[in-house]
Design a protein around this motif. Structure first.
Motif, mmCIF file in Angstrom:
data_model
loop_
_atom_site.group_PDB
_atom_site.id
_atom_site.type_symbol
_atom_site.label_atom_id
_atom_site.label_comp_id
_atom_site.label_asym_id
_atom_site.label_seq_id
_atom_site.Cartn_x
_atom_site.Cartn_y
_atom_site.Cartn_z
ATOM 1 N N LYS A 40 -24.519 0.183 0.415
ATOM 2 C CA LYS A 40 -25.159 -1.260 0.944
ATOM 3 C C LYS A 40 -24.268 -2.202 1.756
ATOM 4 C CE LYS A 40 -28.661 -1.686 -2.740
ATOM 5 N NZ LYS A 40 -29.235 -2.316 -3.716
ATOM 6 N N LYS A 41 -23.061 -1.603 2.036
ATOM 7 C CA LYS A 41 -22.084 -1.955 2.992
ATOM 8 C C LYS A 41 -21.127 -3.120 1.865
ATOM 9 C CE LYS A 41 -23.051 0.087 6.608
ATOM 10 N NZ LYS A 41 -22.060 1.274 7.332
ATOM 11 N N PHE A 42 -21.168 -3.155 0.723
ATOM 12 C CA PHE A 42 -20.616 -4.311 0.125
ATOM 13 C C PHE A 42 -19.002 -3.857 -0.096
ATOM 14 C CE2 PHE A 42 -20.201 -7.948 -2.200
ATOM 15 C CZ PHE A 42 -19.514 -7.841 -3.264
ATOM 16 N N LEU A 43 -18.175 -4.337 0.050
ATOM 17 C CA LEU A 43 -16.777 -4.373 0.125
ATOM 18 C C LEU A 43 -16.257 -4.747 -0.957
ATOM 19 C CD1 LEU A 43 -15.740 -4.823 3.739
ATOM 20 C CD2 LEU A 43 -14.768 -2.742 2.297
ATOM 21 N N LYS A 44 -15.444 -3.903 -1.805
ATOM 22 C CA LYS A 44 -15.015 -4.477 -3.166
ATOM 23 C C LYS A 44 -13.415 -4.065 -3.227
ATOM 24 C CE LYS A 44 -15.926 -5.140 -8.154
ATOM 25 N NZ LYS A 44 -14.777 -5.817 -8.236
ATOM 26 N N ILE A 45 -12.591 -4.963 -3.644
ATOM 27 C CA ILE A 45 -11.248 -4.671 -3.839
ATOM 28 C C ILE A 45 -11.247 -3.622 -4.952
ATOM 29 C CG2 ILE A 45 -10.548 -6.683 -5.132
ATOM 30 C CD1 ILE A 45 -8.049 -6.407 -3.627
ATOM 31 N N MET A 46 -10.107 -2.797 -4.997
ATOM 32 C CA MET A 46 -9.900 -1.793 -6.135
ATOM 33 C C MET A 46 -8.544 -2.100 -6.584
ATOM 34 S SD MET A 46 -11.510 1.726 -4.421
ATOM 35 C CE MET A 46 -11.051 2.802 -6.035
ATOM 36 N N PHE A 47 -7.739 -1.866 -5.609
ATOM 37 C CA PHE A 47 -6.223 -2.054 -6.036
ATOM 38 C C PHE A 47 -5.267 -2.952 -4.914
ATOM 39 C CE2 PHE A 47 -6.435 0.971 -9.595
ATOM 40 C CZ PHE A 47 -7.155 2.006 -8.982
ATOM 41 N N SER A 48 -4.406 -3.545 -5.379
ATOM 42 C CA SER A 48 -3.198 -4.200 -4.525
ATOM 43 C C SER A 48 -1.803 -3.751 -4.901
ATOM 44 C CB SER A 48 -3.473 -5.682 -4.446
ATOM 45 O OG SER A 48 -4.512 -6.358 -4.003
ATOM 46 N N TYR A 49 -1.316 -3.621 -4.102
ATOM 47 C CA TYR A 49 0.101 -2.967 -4.197
ATOM 48 C C TYR A 49 1.256 -4.082 -3.478
ATOM 49 C CZ TYR A 49 0.129 1.055 -7.053
ATOM 50 O OH TYR A 49 -0.011 1.754 -7.999
ATOM 51 N N ASN A 50 2.043 -4.588 -4.128
ATOM 52 C CA ASN A 50 2.981 -5.306 -3.137
ATOM 53 C C ASN A 50 4.554 -4.613 -3.601
ATOM 54 O OD1 ASN A 50 3.725 -7.593 -1.583
ATOM 55 N ND2 ASN A 50 5.146 -7.952 -3.453
ATOM 56 N N ASN A 51 5.206 -4.153 -2.218
ATOM 57 C CA ASN A 51 6.558 -3.443 -2.669
ATOM 58 C C ASN A 51 6.428 -2.339 -3.776
ATOM 59 O OD1 ASN A 51 8.342 -4.515 -0.427
ATOM 60 N ND2 ASN A 51 8.622 -6.250 -1.667
ATOM 61 N N LYS A 52 5.487 -1.718 -3.507
ATOM 62 C CA LYS A 52 5.226 -0.378 -4.521
ATOM 63 C C LYS A 52 4.990 -0.875 -5.849
ATOM 64 C CE LYS A 52 9.472 1.429 -4.123
ATOM 65 N NZ LYS A 52 10.426 2.383 -4.434
ATOM 66 N N GLU A 53 4.760 -2.034 -6.260
ATOM 67 C CA GLU A 53 4.359 -2.543 -7.583
ATOM 68 C C GLU A 53 2.933 -2.732 -7.555
ATOM 69 O OE1 GLU A 53 6.545 -6.078 -8.752
ATOM 70 O OE2 GLU A 53 5.294 -6.371 -10.390
ATOM 71 N N LEU A 54 2.104 -2.628 -8.565
ATOM 72 C CA LEU A 54 0.754 -2.710 -8.720
ATOM 73 C C LEU A 54 0.598 -4.317 -9.010
ATOM 74 C CD1 LEU A 54 -2.267 -1.815 -9.040
ATOM 75 C CD2 LEU A 54 -1.807 -1.311 -11.466
#
Lengths: 117, 116
Positions: A40-54
């Motif tokens: 349905k085109k809905f966008l949802k975040i799964m993961f964020s990483y910053n400088n290799k850190e979850l």
């Protein structure tokens, strides 16, 4: 030069298989993301990483395992694929969103359409 | 938790005319960023325009402009002189500055059709 590139563009596989999607960015960004776009085109975040850190794991099943070997790469490995995993997966990057000097928009890859049969 | 609502699943506009896409959001925060992204049939997600909540002046980018009403928590996108290439899905998005901003929240999208 492609800023955020992800491979493959299309992935067709059978239930139960394991697959990986690779993502690389050449923008010098510190932060990378995986987003899922459903039918349905809905966008949802799964993961964020910053400088290799979850930083964020948005209640994603542990069949999904991101890996960031360095800050320019964020790969997504999926075990035991299910029909419900069929979707478009977007990799994205941004400058560190904690940097108040920038409003850090997301820069997206072209997406990987995963079809599980 | 913040939410973003786009109440128009589809919109249609005649070429060269103006169209406005609606977006409302819910937040208890006073500072944040708002974005509009465009997704043409090619699937690529493209940033259209951005707005910082602390700025009262509405952002503009060529034919694209926003009407940001902070008190009403409204962030609409106006496309002037619509072109065939504007046909796409448009997503409104919210990013917090307080929780590290590592999560951008998207609305459900509005599909824009442009008639020749």
């Amino acid at each position: 030069d492609t800023a955020v590139s992800q491979t493959p563009k299309y992935l067709v596989t059978q239930m139960g298989n394991d697959k990986s999607i690779k993502c690389e960015q050449n923008l010098g960004h510190d932060t990378m993301y995986w987003y899922k776009q459903d039918s349905k085109k809905f966008l949802k975040i799964m993961f964020s990483y910053n400088n290799k850190e979850l930083i964020i794991n948005e209640t994603v099943p542990n069949r999904f395992s991101p890996k960031s070997p360095d800050k320019a790469h964020l790969n997504l490995h999926i075990n035991s694929l299910e029909l419900g995993d069929s979707a478009v997966y977007f990799c994205a990057s941004s400058q560190d969103p904690r940097d108040s000097t920038t409003n850090s928009p997301l820069h997206f890859g072209n997406g990987t359409r995963l079809t599980v049969t | 938790a913040q939410t973003v609502t786009q109440s128009q699943p589809e919109m249609s506009v005649q070429e060269a005319e103006t169209v406005t896409l609606s977006c409302t959001y819910d937040t208890s925060e006073s500072d944040y960023y708002l974005f509009w992204y465009k997704q043409p049939p090619s699937r690529q997600m493209i940033l259209v325009i951005r707005q910082e909540a602390y700025k009262q002046q509405n952002a503009t980018e060529n034919r694209f402009s926003v009407n940001f009403q902070k008190a009403a928590k409204s962030f609409s996108l106006k496309i002037s002189d619509s072109q065939l290439g504007d046909a796409a899905m448009y997503f409104c998005a919210y990013r917090s500055v307080y929780t590290g901003g590592f999560k951008t929240i998207f609305g459900a999208g509005t599909r824009l059709f442009v008639k020749a």
